[in-house]
Design a protein around this motif. Structure first.
Motif, PDB file in Angstrom:
ATOM      1  N   ASN A 176       0.791  -1.233   0.000  1.00  0.00           N
ATOM      2  CA  ASN A 176       0.000   0.000   0.000  1.00  0.00           C
ATOM      3  C   ASN A 176       0.822   1.281   0.000  1.00  0.00           C
ATOM      4  N   TYR A 177       2.087   1.214   0.375  1.00  0.00           N
ATOM      5  CA  TYR A 177       2.907   2.425   0.432  1.00  0.00           C
ATOM      6  C   TYR A 177       3.205   2.927  -0.976  1.00  0.00           C
ATOM      7  N   LYS A 178       3.002   4.205  -1.161  1.00  0.00           N
ATOM      8  CA  LYS A 178       3.323   4.869  -2.425  1.00  0.00           C
ATOM      9  C   LYS A 178       4.153   6.099  -2.102  1.00  0.00           C
ATOM     10  N   ALA A 179       5.253   6.255  -2.805  1.00  0.00           N
ATOM     11  CA  ALA A 179       6.073   7.449  -2.607  1.00  0.00           C
ATOM     12  C   ALA A 179       5.225   8.676  -2.949  1.00  0.00           C
ATOM     13  N   PRO A 180       5.266   9.704  -2.116  1.00  0.00           N
ATOM     14  CA  PRO A 180       4.393  10.877  -2.304  1.00  0.00           C
ATOM     15  C   PRO A 180       4.946  11.883  -3.315  1.00  0.00           C
TER      16      PRO A 180
END
Length: 144
Positions: free
Chosen positions: A96-100
């Motif tokens: 679920n982590y996405k670089a912002p």
């Protein structure tokens, strides 16, 4: 002479006063690096989780075959389940982590703060689950 010195010093004072702290990009990069560092630290324990899970499951299977006390087997299985949950928590976070990269500064900072809290919680869960699983394994491990 004093006026000349003042005139020469003024631009330096102005430039020094303008550089008051890290830029928004630097703040974001620093926070993102911290999030990833906590992740990397937790990931270092994945091998331990897998090994403990395997050992506890083998011990549980062995005790089941010997028709040993069901309470012990239940404790071992609960520990295996806890290790699986800790593993899955990390896997879910990574999925679920996405670089912002596309977010505005404040949105990116808020997102990264939330992700930092999530990954720190996952790390604590992993660490405590590993510690508890080690205790349980050592209490019930086969004596050679």
């Amino acid at each position: 002479m004093k006026k000349l010195i003042l005139l020469l010093a003024l631009p330096f004072a102005i430039v020094a006063g303008c550089q008051s702290g890290p830029t928004e990009a630097e703040q974001k990069t620093e926070l993102e690096s911290h999030v990833i560092a906590v992740h990397d630290s937790a990931m270092a324990n994945m091998g331990t989780i897998i090994k403990l899970r395997r050992n506890l499951q083998a011990l549980s299977d062995s005790l089941t075959a010997q028709q040993t006390d069901s309470t012990t087997i239940k404790v071992l299985q609960q520990s295996v389940t806890g290790l699986k949950a800790a593993d899955e928590g990390m896997m879910n976070w990574m999925r679920n982590y996405k670089a912002p990269d596309t977010l505005q500064h404040q949105q990116a900072m808020t997102y990264l703060q939330q992700e930092l809290q999530k990954i720190e919680k996952i790390k604590v869960t992993m660490d405590s689950t590993i510690k508890a699983a080690r205790v349980i394994y050592h209490q019930h491990e086969p004596k050679n």
